[in-house]
Structures are given as structure tokens and as C-alpha cells.
Enzyme design. Sequence first.
Site, short mmCIF file in Angstrom:
data_model
loop_
_atom_site.label_atom_id
_atom_site.label_comp_id
_atom_site.label_asym_id
_atom_site.label_seq_id
_atom_site.Cartn_x
_atom_site.Cartn_y
_atom_site.Cartn_z
N HIS A 469 0.84 -1.20 0.00
CA HIS A 469 0.00 0.00 0.00
C HIS A 469 0.88 1.26 0.00
O HIS A 469 0.75 2.13 -0.85
CB HIS A 469 -0.90 -0.02 1.24
CG HIS A 469 -1.79 1.18 1.36
ND1 HIS A 469 -3.11 1.15 1.04
CD2 HIS A 469 -1.55 2.45 1.78
CE1 HIS A 469 -3.65 2.35 1.22
NE2 HIS A 469 -2.71 3.16 1.69
N GLU A 470 1.78 1.32 0.97
CA GLU A 470 2.63 2.52 1.07
C GLU A 470 3.57 2.64 -0.12
O GLU A 470 3.90 3.74 -0.54
CB GLU A 470 3.39 2.53 2.40
CG GLU A 470 2.51 2.55 3.65
CD GLU A 470 1.47 3.66 3.67
OE1 GLU A 470 1.70 4.71 3.02
OE2 GLU A 470 0.40 3.48 4.30
N HIS A 476 3.44 6.77 -6.68
CA HIS A 476 2.67 7.95 -7.08
C HIS A 476 3.56 9.20 -6.97
O HIS A 476 3.50 10.11 -7.79
CB HIS A 476 1.45 8.08 -6.17
CG HIS A 476 0.34 8.94 -6.70
ND1 HIS A 476 -0.73 9.31 -5.93
CD2 HIS A 476 0.13 9.50 -7.90
CE1 HIS A 476 -1.55 10.08 -6.65
NE2 HIS A 476 -1.05 10.20 -7.85
ZN LIG Z 1 -2.98 5.21 1.97
#
Ligand SMILES: [Zn+2]
Length: 681
Positions: A469-470, A476
Site C-alpha cells: 500500500h505505502e 505515485h
Molecule cells: Zn494510503
Amino acid sequence: MNSQNPLLVEWSAPFGLPPFEAIKPEHYRPAYDAALRQHEAEIAEIAGNPSPPTFENTIDALELAGQVLNRVGGVFWNLSGTDSTEELREIERDLSPVLARHFAAISLNERLFARIAALYDNRRNLTLRGEQERLLELTYKSFVRTGARLEGTNRARFAEIAERLASLEMRFAQNVLADETNYVLGLNEDDLTGLPGDVKAAASQAARDRDLSEPFAVTLSRSSVELFLSYGSRRDLREELFNAWIARGEHPGATDNRPIISEILGLRRERAQLLGYRTFADYKLEPTMAGTPQAALDLLDQVWAPARLKAAKEGQDLQRIADFEGANFKIGAHDWRYYAEKLRVREYDIDQGVLSAYFQLEKMIDAAFYCAERLFGLQFTTRPDLPVYHPEVRAFEVRDRDGRHLAIFYGDYYARSGKRSGAWMSNFRSQRKLGGDIRPIVVNVMNFPKPRPGDAALLSPMDVLTLFHEFGHALHGMLSDVVYPSMSGTATPTDFVELPSQLFEHWAFEAEILRKFAVHHETGAPIPQDLIERFVTARNVNQGFATVEFCASAYVDFLLHARPDWPPDVVAAEKEILANIRMPQEIAMRHRTPHFSHIFAGDQYAAGYYSYLWSEALDADGFTAFEESGDIFDPVVAERLRTYVYAAGNQRDPNDAYRLFRGRKPEFTALLRKKGLASSA
Ligand SMILES: [Zn+2]
């Protein structure tokens, strides 16, 4: 002084990395003072420019102002999160009102706003390229939303509210922290029946840390509570702990958050109404992907009914196990996790310890890098020679497919004292092309238990998802390819920003990845196929419960902020909302109002907790693009994903960005399938 302050001199380390070794706590305040003065001077120069406003002398100039402040803040806020000390916390308390006043003064600078408004009103006649049109609109609206168009007493009142809210939100956070710190449940060996060895070891460490007379202790950190509730067979202790946990922020006296919440809700409503909105939710939702309160509520409503049904069925299964064991009680909120864990072991033969033996931290980092390489062509090289802020931090250089330098990635994986709990991604420097090709410095921070020297660091399946997730957020930031810093990387609406992170989670447990990277830490054997299958099936266990506890918090957040009046008694209002949605008795909200830090310790997620679900609807639908192609690394889909999502920052409206990636609008049915809610409805 300034010439010696390492935060203020030019950074000469490779890639312009901060000179961490030279930076001492006493450097922050003077660096901030100098940076704030410099930013004020830059703003004054833009506002007072005798030439008529142009995009370059106003919008570009604003984008480039405050670079020293960003640089100082980049180091300070990262390090106060990972290596906090009382000295740094005191600086945080000092800075909070100073920064609130500083940014309010910019929003309310009339000459500055007049220039922005002149450009905005004349935007059809300007020849704006690419991102410029959107940037002008975002800049104008952000000034309007922070009070720039208000006049007279309204203007003064707006500034007053902003400062009061900043201090209330900080008190809210400190009260939750105080209630968490002040509570400890001291335990003896026979209170721990049912707990696995590593959980016992952590409980013993917690007792030693706090000098208790009892040999073991459980604290109110989420992981500590959830583990005890999942494994502790002493029902009375589960109940005691659970009651303390859900009462954080609700004790009469110095740490009572109830009056603070009422005041926050009242001030947020007043602020929204000063700006011409009916409620705070209307104000908050306007710049998001959902766009209106109704759109966000519609999504919650779509998920709520099937989630309640599934949870009711899960509750019956759990009750059967309890009855079978001879319990003569109806299971309560403090029993749910305990019997859910029994169900997991019984039905799927999944023992978390057996699974963890296959999830080594080192291999899972490699797995995340591998997915980024297959999808986007990225190459990661360890760079032990680069400066780091703590000896446990690892530095990587990231290169693009053509060998070009893309970013520096820091991984800070282990829990240590002084590190805030949870996991997050953040920047020391964000990407931009304005004023030079500036590449980002990105960090992932986790709280995985540090292994003993010589042992492998093993992760739970939840930890693996957190890591992915991180890392999705990190991508991004690292792949960002925009001109303007205020639109860079993760600077997107909150209901879009969890898409890159939650989408990336999908690759973690794909069979191809597990076969390659989930190898036993002692034997090196790959994870057995039948264990993969049982694990994948078991992932939907308890999804009804998880969705209900999440949605309940999202409804309460939303409906409290969508009232045109505000409730003097928030706990009564919370009860009323839960009664209206017919909340199951044996499930509690994931975050009750008095300690709901997402929405009251700041306003980023206020009337915005639904964002996680919104982004999840997008990631579920988005991943099906790869599944439909028959290749989870399909290069054509991956290229669109990179261009329109990971590299695009906020340069487009997120609804357009998603449509360009997916080739159509999002369909929310994939969400129900992902959560295993489609068939049970
Ligand atoms: Zn998040």
C-alpha cells in the site's frame, strides 16, 4: 547563524539530499523563522509587483515561492514523525499557530488575490498551455475556499475561526494520545491464555517499558488491542480492554473530547456558511471526485445493505462456534475478533504463524520492486553510501526504463521508540519541472517488529499489504511527471489519492508473486499451492464485519458534517445516526467520535472518511483491467496506468484521469465482488 544552519545552506550531498548528520534540533526554529520571513518577502514581492498580472509573474511565481520553507518543513515533519523527542514536540506545539497564521495571511492578502482574480476572470483570453488552465482554476478556488472573497467582519471572523480550529484540533489529538498513554492493563501469566508466543513477548516488553509490577501488559495501541481481542481467551479481560479502548476521549475531565468536538463541528459549519455553503459536507465535497455529498452517500448506501447481511451471517457462524464451546452468552463486540480467529483456523486451517514464515521483509521489498519493474520498467539500486536520517533507514536510487534518474527512495521499516504508530509515505522533496527538472525524494515508514540479530524479519499478511500500500503511494510520488509543484504526485483529492496505493496491493498476493517471493525463511521452499489457495479464500472471512465497522464510522463522520445545525451532544448524535442505519449491536464503529482522529485531529478527512471506500471502488474496478487482459502485467494497460494515474499528479480532473486509464467510467460492482459481498446479498 544562518550561514552555519545546515537547513539553510545549499545541500551539496548527491541528489541534493539533506545533510542529516549535521542537522540538530536547535536548528529548526531559527531555520523556520528565516524561511517564513523569506516566504513573506516573496509573497509581498508578487503582490506588490507594479507590472500588470501575468501567469508568469503571479501563478508561476507563487508556485516557486516558499521553497526554503518546504525544504525545512520536509525535514522537520518527517523526522518529528519518525524520531520524535519532547524537544521536537515542543517545536511542533510552537509552530502550529505560527503556521496557521502564516498561511491565513497569504489567503487573505487582498492585493495578491486581486491579481489572481484578474487572471482568472480573463482566463478565456490568456493563451494557457497544458496544466496552466487547471492550475489557475485550482489556485483561484483554493484562495476563495480559504476566505479571499470575504469582506469586513466576515473576513476577520474567518481568520479567527481558522486559528481556533487549529488549536482545537491539536488539543483533540493530544487528548487521544493522553488517554492512550495513561491506560495500561497489567497482566499475569495465566491471564494470557490463548496468546501466541510473539504476542506474549510483546506484552512482556510493554510491562518492562512501563516498570509495572505485573510481568505483562496490554496497551491501547490498535495492534496491541486487536491481538488481545483476537487471541485472549479471558472474556472478562477482553471486555475490560475493549471498553477502555472505545472510551478514549470520552472521560470527563482534562482530556474530554466531547465539548471540543461540538465546538469544532460548530466552527466548521460556520466557516462553510460564511463561504456560502449550506453545510461543511457541501463545502468539503466540492473539489473531490465524488463532487457532492449525495454521491458519497450513495456509495455508502450501496455497500451498507449487503455488508450488514454478510455480517449477520458471520455473526451466526461465530455464535455457533461459541455455543459449541459451551458459552452461554450472546457474543458481544469484545468477542467478535476472538471467534472470528477461531473460525479462520477451523474452516481454512490458516495459522498466521505458519503464513508469516513465508513472508520475509527482505523478500517482500524485492517483490514490490519487482512489480514496479514489470509494470513500469523501474530499476532499484541499494545506495548505502547516501545520507540517511537513522541507521535503520535504507536508501535506494530509482532509475527509469531508459536509465534516467527518477527518484531517491528511503525505506524505514522497523518500529522504534519515538516513531509515530501506523505506516505512511511522505516526501522530503516533491517532483516538479518549473524552474528546473527536480526529482523527488520519497520515504516509506512502517512499524514492523525488528527481528533479533541474525533472524529474518517476518511479516503478517496484513503487514505485506501495508508494505505494498505505502509503496503504491511512493510510486505515485516517484513517477510524478508534472510541471507545477502544487499538482505534483500525491497532491490530489482525498477520494482519489488512495487509488494508487490500494491498487498496488492487488499484486501482493497474486500467485505468480507468491511463488517467486513467498519462500520459507529457514528452508527456502516456496509457499505450498494449497496454502495459497486456502489463504486467498480466507481473505473474505470477516469482510462483512470489517465493512460494517468502517461504514458506520463513515456514516457518522458524514452525517455529523452534513447537518445544517450542529449537535450540542455528539455522543447522543452518534447514537441516533447508528440507530437510523440499524447498526448491528455486536459490532462497534471502527473509530468512535471522541477519538476519531482522522476527522477531528485535522480536517483533511473530515466529511471525507468515505474516501477510502471510494478509492477502493476505483481500485477494484481498475485491477479488473489487468484481469480482463489475461496478464497482470499487461504492458498496454500498465502504460495507461502510468500516464493517467501514477505520473499525472493533479494535472487533470480525477474523473477524467480515471476514464482515460480505464477507457470508461468506474463501475462500482467490482467493489462488492472484491469484498465478497456480491453473492451473499
Ligand atoms: Zn494510503
